[in-house]
Write a protein that holds these residues in place. Structure first.
Motif, PDB file in Angstrom:
ATOM      1  N   ARG A  86      13.297  20.293   8.255  1.00 32.72           N
ATOM      2  CA  ARG A  86      12.010  20.761   7.721  1.00 32.72           C
ATOM      3  C   ARG A  86      12.183  21.620   6.465  1.00 32.72           C
ATOM      4  O   ARG A  86      11.251  21.749   5.675  1.00 32.72           O
ATOM      5  CB  ARG A  86      11.256  21.549   8.798  1.00 32.72           C
TER       6      ARG A  86
ATOM      7  N   GLN B 287       9.726  12.942   4.941  1.00 30.74           N
ATOM      8  CA  GLN B 287       8.891  12.697   6.106  1.00 30.74           C
ATOM      9  C   GLN B 287       9.595  11.784   7.109  1.00 30.74           C
ATOM     10  O   GLN B 287       9.641  12.069   8.317  1.00 30.74           O
ATOM     11  CB  GLN B 287       7.567  12.076   5.655  1.00 30.74           C
TER      12      GLN B 287
ATOM     13  N   PHE C  23       8.728  12.545  -1.026  1.00 30.12           N
ATOM     14  CA  PHE C  23       8.033  13.105   0.143  1.00 30.12           C
ATOM     15  C   PHE C  23       8.155  12.155   1.334  1.00 30.12           C
ATOM     16  O   PHE C  23       8.378  12.598   2.472  1.00 30.12           O
ATOM     17  CB  PHE C  23       6.568  13.356  -0.183  1.00 30.12           C
TER      18      PHE C  23
ATOM     19  N   TYR D  25      11.043  20.292   3.025  1.00 31.00           N
ATOM     20  CA  TYR D  25       9.660  20.356   2.539  1.00 31.00           C
ATOM     21  C   TYR D  25       9.484  21.525   1.576  1.00 31.00           C
ATOM     22  O   TYR D  25       8.826  21.409   0.534  1.00 31.00           O
ATOM     23  CB  TYR D  25       8.687  20.497   3.719  1.00 31.00           C
TER      24      TYR D  25
END
Length: 868
Positions: free
Chosen positions: A97, A86, A82, A100
């Motif tokens: 994105r 990020q 993660f 994610y």
């Protein structure tokens, strides 16, 4: 240049000049933020890859691990992946994105596997033994389900009793919210280390023992107890025995790992129940589950409650010989009183062997049974009493032995496989079955030790005799265990030598090469577990703890019932390898399942159309994709922003290799014009030290290689898709430095060899670190792995902490002053250049020795020159 541009373009226009300054500073600020995100991404990426390497190390099933390892690994991996996503999206704002969503899907699949829980069956807290059969194992545990089958379908006598069910266990745990706290403790502790496991075990057991029993469960237990009194008469005492799920099943006996409470009165039954339940977390039981790959959450502790038998004699019957599949005779070990000293190996016992063909007693060995274990209902205690004149008398008549043999055959015939049966005989000669579980037999084969006769001379023989409790041959240093505290110092690969084969020593079997005891028989609990673990065990060696000394290297031949001084290769070469116990186990199955979403790498070619976020199927895919794109974003920053002072520059040098450099912040002394940068314009402290090592001594080419080494390279190069040039991007091919004044990150690939160096070197020693990772090669796996180990051992001699995982080397040194760190970077620089293609000679000991001598001489020469 900046001043010059201002004069040329903004003469007489201060507003425009101010806007330009602002834009440049904004770009610089943006770049520093990107640089920070890039460093954080690299750090998270390295941690993620290390966790994946750990998981891969456990996948062969050769080392024990528990659910705490899997959960901790998955949690840490999720956190770092993660962070990678990020920081990539901070490096290139919101450009990636989609990652994610893929991350959430993959993480969800992993969590679904890890969160599976077995729900208890049935709706009763307590069930009478008269109602239980073999199909109720999920409610009552295998032990009591099997006993119910013997009682109610075979019509063989057992004590009357009842079972406190798996539902009751769940009710007890839910009432006190125990599972949440236990899971927290298991997750936060290193259960693989015996000292941590010891403290963890004690803490959890006390937590359970101090917990309240819910009122409805207490009421159900007491009602069942009163029903039992009505069945057999008042004033009874009972035994409470574990009947955990998975206990007494084929291949996982849990023999002696849980607690039994004997001679329990009505007022003490609740405390006894707590203690039996708490024994789920005894040290031996926790170690057993860890080494057999059994999930903690799969074990509900059912408890059997049975009327105590006033036993005249007791013991264990094996319906067949556990050490020889060809031997169909029935073995009976017996003692006066209750069978405790047979099952825990704490005293001598009698042995009766009965022929299956005609029921004749064909062998009889009468031991000197000095003590008997007896319970006194009126006192509420059990104790060892002197056997007196009966010590040397047979504890069974031939008729009783024959009747026990007939019962064993009947139970075996019913189940269709051999049985391990515990029994007791009351003073009125009634036989009661206390337990019957599958007996695992071992095919030791007809091994020919003729070739071993010559070296096995009388001088090396230390001890002969005893009882083969578990067949096999093994070698290791002696370690004597007499107290619980001794177990904390028990080393990996030692021979366990102990007075009595107590069940609690089973916690050491995963680390023991062999077991030698002064007492015991092959019918005891420790013998059973030793056979499950394929650990050679020789019992009944009087004075073993006096004759053998700590640290002495011995060879234990359990089949030949001999112990030799030192290593006896002629015996060891014929002994089998230890079984991979994790394979096929529940925990191993879960690791295999979750690893499908972690380890495989599907995104190999960055230039392929499928190299995009939605094609990431594993966490490894995400790390690969993110790392590639992060490098691309860093290299393309100057181009995208028309900011040439930050673009990558090719290093001008007379070395026949190509390197590109990105100046992250103050890495150049002056602005580098054009596409190139000269070495003298580099101000990065760690890069210059690394470069000095890379160029200090010219590489003379690969070492001489034999035909096997060459063929290994040729085979690997043509069969390994990871070495296919089509899977590389322009950034994978390039060797590139990313530098600032005190920071350097080098990603290099020479042929099939990959290196990553990251270093921070400044006057602040506390912040200094060097991380070096090395992997690859064109030879086969064995050669590459040995080369990684070879390089690691060299680095260890210079103060690096190293870890070798498969064919990858991870090394690190930190917190040391600037001069020391620069020396270590020179060493790494030299090794990057001079260890290429060494994998081809890694099976040639003479070449290895020669290369190490040359490398060490070179490195000491480099250090000497750097010190002036």
């Amino acid at each position: 240049m900046f001043s010059f541009l201002k004069k040329i373009f903004f003469r007489g226009d201060p507003t425009q000049r101010q806007r330009f300054v602002f834009n440049v500073e904004e770009l610089r600020s943006t770049f520093k933020a990107r640089y920070h995100s890039f460093k954080l991404l690299l750090n998270a990426n390295n941690k993620a890859l290390e966790i994946m390497a750990d998981i891969e190390q456990f996948l062969p099933g050769e080392r024990p691990f528990g659910m705490s390892f899997i959960r901790a690994s998955c949690t840490a991996l999720s956190v770092n992946v993660f962070r990678i996503i990020q920081n990539l999206n901070e490096l290139a704002p919101d450009k990636y994105r989609e990652l994610y969503g893929r991350f959430r899907d993959i993480e969800g699949s992993i969590n679904q596997i890890l969160s599976r829980r077995r729900l208890p069956k049935g709706d009763r807290l307590v069930i009478s033994l008269r109602e239980i059969n073999g199909e109720m194992a999920d409610e009552t545990g295998n032990k009591m389900a099997g006993l119910g089958e013997v009682k109610n379908r075979l019509r063989i006598s057992t004590p009357e009793g009842f079972v406190i069910t798996a539902l009751a266990y769940q009710r007890f745990f839910t009432h006190n919210d125990l599972q949440t706290e236990i899971d927290r403790r298991l997750q936060s502790s290193s259960a693989e280390q015996i000292d941590h496991l010891y403290a963890l075990s004690a803490g959890i057991q006390q937590l359970i023992i101090r917990s309240d029993i819910p009122p409805d469960l207490e009421q159900a237990i007491m009602e069942a107890y009163r029903d039992l009194e009505r069945q057999v008469g008042g004033g009874i005492t009972v035994s409470l025995r574990s009947s955990a799920l998975a206990e007494d099943s084929a291949g996982t006996s849990f023999a002696g790992q849980y607690r039994s409470e004997l001679n329990v009165s009505a007022e003490n039954i609740m405390q006894a129940y707590r203690e039996v339940v708490a024994s789920k977390y005894s040290l031996p039981a926790m170690a057993y589950r860890l080494n057999r790959g059994i999930r903690d959450e799969d074990i509900d502790m059912c408890v059997g409650c049975m009327v105590m038998i006033d036993a005249l004699a007791g013991g264990v019957t094996y319906s067949r010989n556990p050490l020889d599949m060809r031997d169909g005779s029935i073995s009976i070990n017996s003692v006066w009183g209750l069978p405790k000293s047979v099952v825990d190996g704490s005293g001598a016992s009698d042995l009766f062997v009965v022929s299956r063909d005609n029921m004749d007693v064909i062998k009889k060995e009468i031991g000197n049974k000095e003590y008997k274990f007896v319970c006194y209902p009126e006192e509420g205690v059990c104790r060892l009493d002197m056997a007196g004149e009966k010590a040397s008398s047979p504890s069974l008549t031939d008729d009783q032995a024959q009747e026990l043999a007939r019962i064993a055959m009947k139970i075996e015939e019913y189940y269709g496989f051999p049985q391990d049966i515990e029994w007791g005989i009351s003073h009125d000669d009634s036989i009661y079955i206390l337990q019957s579980r599958p007996l695992k037999q071992f095919d030791t084969g007809e091994k020919d030790f003729e070739g071993a006769k010559e070296p096995l001379n009388g001088e090396s023989l230390i001890i002969s005799g005893g009882i083969t409790a578990s067949a096999g041959v093994s070698c290791g240093p002696v370690f004597i265990v007499k107290r619980d505290m001794d177990t904390l110092q028990f080393p990996e690969g030692a021979v366990l030598v102990t007075p009595s084969p107590l069940p609690r020593w089973a916690a050491l079997l995963s680390r023991a090469q062999a077991v030698v005891t002064e007492e015991g028989s092959f019918a005891g609990h420790l013998a059973t577990v030793a056979r499950e673990f394929n650990v050679p065990a020789l019992f009944g060696i009087p004075g073993a703890t006096d004759k053998l000394r700590n640290g002495d290297l011995i060879t234990v031949d359990a089949e030949g019932r001999k112990i030799y001084k030192g290593r006896v290769e002629a015996l060891l070469v014929q002994s089998g390898h230890k079984k991979r116990f994790m394979e096929g186990s529940p925990v191993y199955g879960i690791l295999k399942e979750v690893s499908r979403y972690i380890v495989p790498l599907n995104l190999l070619d960055p230039d392929a159309p499928d190299f995009k976020p939605q094609k990431c199927r594993t966490l490894h895919d995400i790390t690969r994709f993110s790392h590639e794109k992060a490098v691309w974003e860093m290299f393309s920053f100057g181009k995208e922003h028309h900011f040439s002072e930050r673009a990558s520059k090719q290093l001008l040098t007379d070395v026949p290799m190509q390197f590109w450099v990105i100046d992250l912040d103050d890495g150049f002394r002056d602005e580098a014009k054009g596409k190139h940068v000269k070495l003298e314009n580099i101000s990065s402290v760690p890069m210059l030290a690394l470069w000095e090592g890379m160029t200090a001594i010219p590489w003379r080419g690969p070492p001489p290689v034999n035909a096997k080494g060459f063929l290994s390279v040729l085979h690997e190069a043509t069969t390994n898709p990871a070495l296919d040039p089509s899977t590389r991007s322009s950034y994978a091919i390039r060797n590139y430095f990313m530098i600032s004044k005190n920071f350097c990150s080098l990603h290099s690939r020479f042929g099939f060899h990959f290196s990553i160096v990251e270093a921070l070197v400044s006057e602040r020693a506390i912040e200094n670190y060097i991380s070096f990772q090395f992997k690859g090669g064109a030879a086969d796996y064995q050669r590459k792995a040995r080369r990684a180990f070879f390089v690691g051992r060299i680095l260890e001699e210079f103060g690096f902490r190293i870890e070798v995982k498969e064919d990858a080397l991870f090394s690190r040194v930190e917190g040391v002053e600037e001069g020391f760190m620069k020396e270590r970077l020179r060493i790494i620089g030299y090794l990057i250049i001079h260890t290429r293609q060494l994998d081809m000679i890694m099976l040639d000991d003479a070449s290895i020795s020669s290369q190490k001598e040359k490398i060490m001489n070179d490195l000491y020469s480099i250090i000497k020159d750097s010190r002036g």
